[in-house]
Write an enzyme that holds these catalytic residues in place. Structure first.
Site, mmCIF file in Angstrom:
data_model
loop_
_atom_site.group_PDB
_atom_site.id
_atom_site.type_symbol
_atom_site.label_atom_id
_atom_site.label_comp_id
_atom_site.label_asym_id
_atom_site.label_seq_id
_atom_site.Cartn_x
_atom_site.Cartn_y
_atom_site.Cartn_z
ATOM 1 N N GLY A 176 0.886 -1.236 -0.073
ATOM 2 C CA GLY A 176 -0.153 -0.070 0.080
ATOM 3 C C GLY A 176 0.808 1.068 -0.092
ATOM 4 O O GLY A 176 2.052 1.359 -0.357
ATOM 5 N N GLY A 177 0.151 2.441 0.418
ATOM 6 C CA GLY A 177 1.014 3.474 0.594
ATOM 7 C C GLY A 177 2.447 3.510 1.404
ATOM 8 O O GLY A 177 3.192 4.460 1.102
ATOM 9 N N GLY A 411 24.870 12.880 -28.716
ATOM 10 C CA GLY A 411 24.152 13.664 -27.580
ATOM 11 C C GLY A 411 24.720 12.831 -26.100
ATOM 12 O O GLY A 411 24.832 13.329 -25.170
ATOM 13 N N ALA A 412 24.976 11.533 -26.410
ATOM 14 C CA ALA A 412 25.467 10.640 -25.310
ATOM 15 C C ALA A 412 26.794 11.108 -24.567
ATOM 16 O O ALA A 412 27.271 10.847 -23.424
ATOM 17 C CB ALA A 412 25.603 9.062 -25.632
#
Ligand code: HXC
Length: 521
Positions: A176-177, A411-412
């Site tokens: 859960g949370g 870009g790398a």
């Protein structure tokens, strides 16, 4: 002291001891037996295994639940969580350990309050917080008060992020949370086979999506270490996880105000590494294990890889160089040819920020042809995710050294911390190549017309590719333009890295004033 006073004191002491024993017994022997049967340690055994022998000092010992109607008459010794402080290798850490034998380790308001109290002390004194999670989640009987207990913890996880290291071990249920407390911390470690994390469990999933899945398949250690990237490390059982936390702490400072501890080593600073030439093959298409390159260079070959099974195309982890703790980021040509994809970008960006938050210098090993091409990557947001890496490197103010091992394209090249992105020192091996793209792609574009109109297109293409390769597939064009500080013999890598790290020890860098940056998420 009169006899009456003595008798009275003895009575009070006996009551105190009696109460303490009840707390220490937790949910009782039968539930402790079940815990062992399930292959888990109890909350107190875990603390003993984690800390230096005899160093634990408990806090909030007699805290009780503050109930509500449904808790009338319910006992919750220790409020289901053991909290306090102790030492790991002589350094103070704060710890909370949820006690599954008490109401399933469920979190009520006062349980949350006990955790919050040690977190506050950790920040006030500047020491890491280690959470040992084993809990059935919100204590149902307490209703919204238990949610408030979680709120107290989550709030501190976020606000104290980057102030002191926060480490979470998942040693049982975490559902859960409740998963969001570990998720907000710096490192999540899981025990194989006995721990799981998920937002909605198998039953809810079955009723909503009709998918049939077990606890382990849904949120076990393997899933979170290989597929989701939620966890950073996994180990065989509780003891192995706790030992791993001790290892991890050796690379981290007590708080953002301090430098990480130095680790003395007999490994000479100027040790040569000729074996590197056997690992990295001159044929650029031949893959090799980047972790072997890293291990060859660092102190005593000791490398603590973080998230080793997730996004294996990038390697991140901790080591020491000349005794100094460093964060390593390296492309791994063995997986997806070392390209950067969404998961690799997320993994690296997160690690870079962790190092920067805790004053750990970054050493980057580069061998990358680019971002991974593909519709799936584009549509899933490689632009947004890849940007995280650029952002993380650029904003990091710790010492940053980049070593280009082989390819560094496009870009790398920038995403792997080039000079312009803020690298303090850029080194390259003679085997390296820095370019906008590889020779084949480049020749096909810039000589397309010539190739198409040639009477022997394939021969022309091959000739142009070869020419381009001769001209640009080397480090000297970039070095000539000042983008690389030095081209070094691979066997001297260790010596060079240590020397530059020492020089950078006094580095001071501040960013322009801002409330906070707006990193793409
Ligand atoms: C109070 C709880 C409890 C809970 C279990 N217990 N869950 N008590 N609140 N949430 C008690 C049981 O009654 C039992 O008490 C003891 O803990 C051990 O539980 P068992 O079921 O016997 O253990 P086991 O068979 O090992 O199963 C463990 C489990 C299961 C899978 C975790 O207990 C379970 O599903 N519990 C409910 C989980 C849940 O729905 N939690 C709320 C999630 S919502 P006795 O006295 O018999 O030993 C949530 C929101 C958080 O957490 C939001 C934060 C923002």
């Amino acid at each position: 002291m009169s006899d009456d006073t003595l008798a009275w004191m003895n009575e009070l002491t006996a009551e105190m001891e009696e109460r303490r024993k009840r707390v220490e017994a937790g949910g009782g022997a039968e539930r402790a037996r079940k815990q062992h049967e399930a292959g888990k340690l109890t909350a107190r055994e875990r603390i003993e295994a984690l800390l230096d022998e005899g160093s634990f000092v408990e806090l909030g010992v007699f805290v009780e639940h503050r109930g509500g109607d449904l808790m009338d008459g319910v006992e919750a010794p220790g409020e289901g969580v053991v909290t306090g402080y102790g030492t790991v290798d002589g350094r103070t850490v704060f710890v909370f350990s949820q006690d599954f034998t008490v109401l399933g380790g469920s979190l009520g308001k006062m349980h949350g309050g006990k955790i919050a109290a040690v977190m506050d002390l950790a920040v006030r004194t500047g020491a890491p917080v280690i959470g040992l999670n084993d809990s059935a989640g919100a204590r149902i009987q307490e209703g919204v008060d238990s949610l408030s207990g979680y709120g107290e913890v989550f709030y501190r996880n976020a606000v104290y992020s980057g102030v002191v290291p926060q480490i979470s071990a998942i040693l049982g249920p975490c559902a859960g949370g409740a998963v969001y407390s570990p998720a907000l911390t710096d490192f999540v470690l899981m025990a194989r086979g006995t721990s799981y994390m998920f937002i909605t469990g198998p039953e809810v999933i079955r009723s909503v999506t009709k998918e049939d899945v077990t606890f382990e398949e849904l949120g076990g250690a393997d899933v979170h270490n290989r597929t989701s990237g939620v966890a950073h490390l996994e180990a065989e059982d509780d003891e192995a996880v706790l030992a791993m936390i001790r290892q991890l702490l050796a690379y981290l400072p007590q708080s953002a105000k301090e430098a990480p501890p130095r680790r003395p080593s007999r490994d000479p600073d100027d040790r040569e590494t000729p074996e590197l030439l056997n690992i990295v093959h001159p044929d650029q298409r031949r893959p090799y294990p980047m972790t072997e390159v890293v291990k060859a260079v660092v102190d005593d070959g000791t490398f603590l890889e973080i998230q080793p099974e997730f996004a294996k195309n990038i390697v991140v982890g901790f080591a020491h160089l000349g005794g100094q703790s460093v964060g390593i980021v390296a492309n791994n040509p063995r997986h997806l040819a070392g390209t950067l994809n969404i998961d690799a970008s997320d993994k690296a960006a997160r690690f870079i920020r962790t190092c920067d938050a805790f004053n750990i210098p970054l050493v980057t090993f580069v061998d990358v042809t680019g971002f991974l091409p593909g519709v799936a990557q584009e549509h899933a947001g490689i632009i947004r995710h890849g940007a995280k890496m650029l952002y993380a490197y650029a904003e990091a103010t710790v010492p940053k050294i980049t070593l280009i091992v082989r390819k560094s394209y496009g870009g790398a090249y920038l995403a792997m911390n080039s000079r312009d992105m803020g690298s303090d020192v850029v080194l390259a091996w003679p085997t390296s190549a820095v370019a906008v793209m590889g020779a084949e792609g480049a020749a096909n574009i810039i000589y397309r017309r010539e190739i198409q109109s040639s009477s022997h297109p394939e021969a022309t293409r091959a000739q142009r590719i070869e020419e381009y390769r001769r001209r640009f597939d080397n480090p000297y064009v970039a070095a000539g333009l000042g983008y690389i500080d030095d081209v070094i013999d691979p066997k001297d890598t260790r010596r060079h890295l240590i020397r530059h790290l020492r020089m950078l020890e006094g580095k001071e860098k501040t960013l322009p004033f801002k409330k906070h940056g707006n990193m793409p998420l």
